[in-house]
Design a protein around this motif. Sequence first.
Motif, mmCIF file in Angstrom:
data_model
loop_
_atom_site.group_PDB
_atom_site.id
_atom_site.type_symbol
_atom_site.label_atom_id
_atom_site.label_comp_id
_atom_site.label_asym_id
_atom_site.label_seq_id
_atom_site.Cartn_x
_atom_site.Cartn_y
_atom_site.Cartn_z
ATOM 1 N N THR A 168 1.178 -1.107 0.215
ATOM 2 C CA THR A 168 0.147 0.080 0.250
ATOM 3 C C THR A 168 0.999 0.931 -0.123
ATOM 4 N N GLN A 169 2.611 1.228 -0.046
ATOM 5 C CA GLN A 169 2.774 2.334 -0.059
ATOM 6 C C GLN A 169 3.712 2.170 -1.273
ATOM 7 N N PRO A 170 4.743 3.645 -1.379
ATOM 8 C CA PRO A 170 5.534 3.777 -1.864
ATOM 9 C C PRO A 170 5.917 2.603 -2.793
ATOM 10 N N GLY A 171 6.156 2.306 -4.334
ATOM 11 C CA GLY A 171 7.088 1.041 -4.234
ATOM 12 C C GLY A 171 6.293 -0.459 -4.614
ATOM 13 N N PHE A 199 -0.628 8.574 -16.606
ATOM 14 C CA PHE A 199 -1.135 9.466 -15.498
ATOM 15 C C PHE A 199 -1.611 9.006 -14.903
ATOM 16 N N THR A 200 -1.567 8.841 -13.828
ATOM 17 C CA THR A 200 -1.617 7.637 -12.151
ATOM 18 C C THR A 200 -3.097 7.869 -11.726
ATOM 19 N N SER A 201 -3.603 7.104 -11.101
ATOM 20 C CA SER A 201 -4.878 7.561 -10.086
ATOM 21 C C SER A 201 -4.838 6.624 -9.036
ATOM 22 N N SER A 202 -5.539 7.152 -7.748
ATOM 23 C CA SER A 202 -5.046 7.121 -6.609
ATOM 24 C C SER A 202 -7.052 6.360 -6.302
ATOM 25 N N PRO A 208 -1.458 5.535 -0.421
ATOM 26 C CA PRO A 208 -0.022 6.698 -0.316
ATOM 27 C C PRO A 208 -0.074 6.151 -2.553
ATOM 28 N N VAL A 209 0.249 4.586 -2.644
ATOM 29 C CA VAL A 209 0.602 4.293 -4.557
ATOM 30 C C VAL A 209 -0.723 4.111 -5.303
ATOM 31 N N ASP A 231 -5.135 -3.178 -10.815
ATOM 32 C CA ASP A 231 -5.350 -4.013 -10.222
ATOM 33 C C ASP A 231 -6.462 -3.406 -9.041
ATOM 34 N N THR A 232 -7.295 -2.390 -9.624
ATOM 35 C CA THR A 232 -8.507 -2.117 -9.015
ATOM 36 C C THR A 232 -10.230 -2.463 -9.950
#
Length: 350
Positions: A168-171, A199-202, A208-209, A231-232
């Motif tokens: 769930t964290q960067p990386g 482009f990214t979305s969370s 945070p990732v 992945d969602t």
Amino acid sequence: MTKLNLVVVGPGLIGKEHIRLIQKNQDSCLVAIVAPDHAHNHSLAKNLNVPLFYNLTSCLDLTLVDGVLISSPNKFHAEQAKECIQRNIPVFVEKPLTSTVQEGVSLVKLAKKHGAKVLVGHHRAHSSILREAKRIIQEGRLGRLVSITGNALFYKPEEYFLAGPWRTQPGGGPILINLIHEIGNLRSLCGEILAVQAFTSSSIRNFPVEDTVSINLKFENGVLGNFILSDTAACAKSWEQTSRENPAYSTYPDEDCYVISGTLGSLSIPSFRLKYYQNKAEASWWKKFQEETIDIERKDPLACQLEHFIDVINGISTPLVSAEDGLQNLKVIEAISKSAIKNSIIFLKN
């Protein structure tokens, strides 16, 4: 042939799969595992009837080793691979080669200096699907390549993140965990990547990732591509769910994850539905395509990868995915992340 003594570093999800395949392979023998001092690792070592070492140095000091497979967390790859290289021990490193491009550059330089045998764990490079698709392209059946569209759309359940909070964290997002496989495939099919825009979305999980990424790609040979990763997304358009290579995943043979188009035809992968014209004179959107579905023999690419590593150790083959290849995949991934952060096109430098 005498069985090769192999060590697995990091007996996690993929590490256990390497162990299973080593035990199944008639040319290899598991002689040790390297993992932290935890009860479940002691239990695993006991069940495998091999010693457990808490660090690679102790293992290599006390064990006769022909090759090492590193499947530890990413942050340990560089140092562990470096130790194998310095000891002149052939090493297999799971993707990504290292955590950062800077580490990767240093490791590649070291490998060149020592003439080391380094194989990077991009197992799809050993897939009969990829090999057949490349053959069709190289034979010119699609004409000159124009574009590629790709998808890696799947849904990771909540327990996936509870089992590994680092995800769930960067990386730990799908760019580094999943997309790096796709980049290896895209480079293999269409050539080197010149530039990326992402482009990214969370917005779904609010971690945070990232959970979703949209990418435009420009290849050095003029091919243009786009790729969507999430992945969602409750969707079956991913390599895992279409390739029929890993029985752990549900299979949807009517779905495809890539479509490659050229001036004479298009190929859908992995269904291998081919639509084409025989020659340029026939090519017209007013004329009907000739259609063909190509049958291929599917094998477990992880097993093929292990067989290849054994050949590398024995000097029969050179690494199909070299340290340099692994580094280039990492460079593309880093450029994609940078593009999303800077909201700009990023050009890659080899």
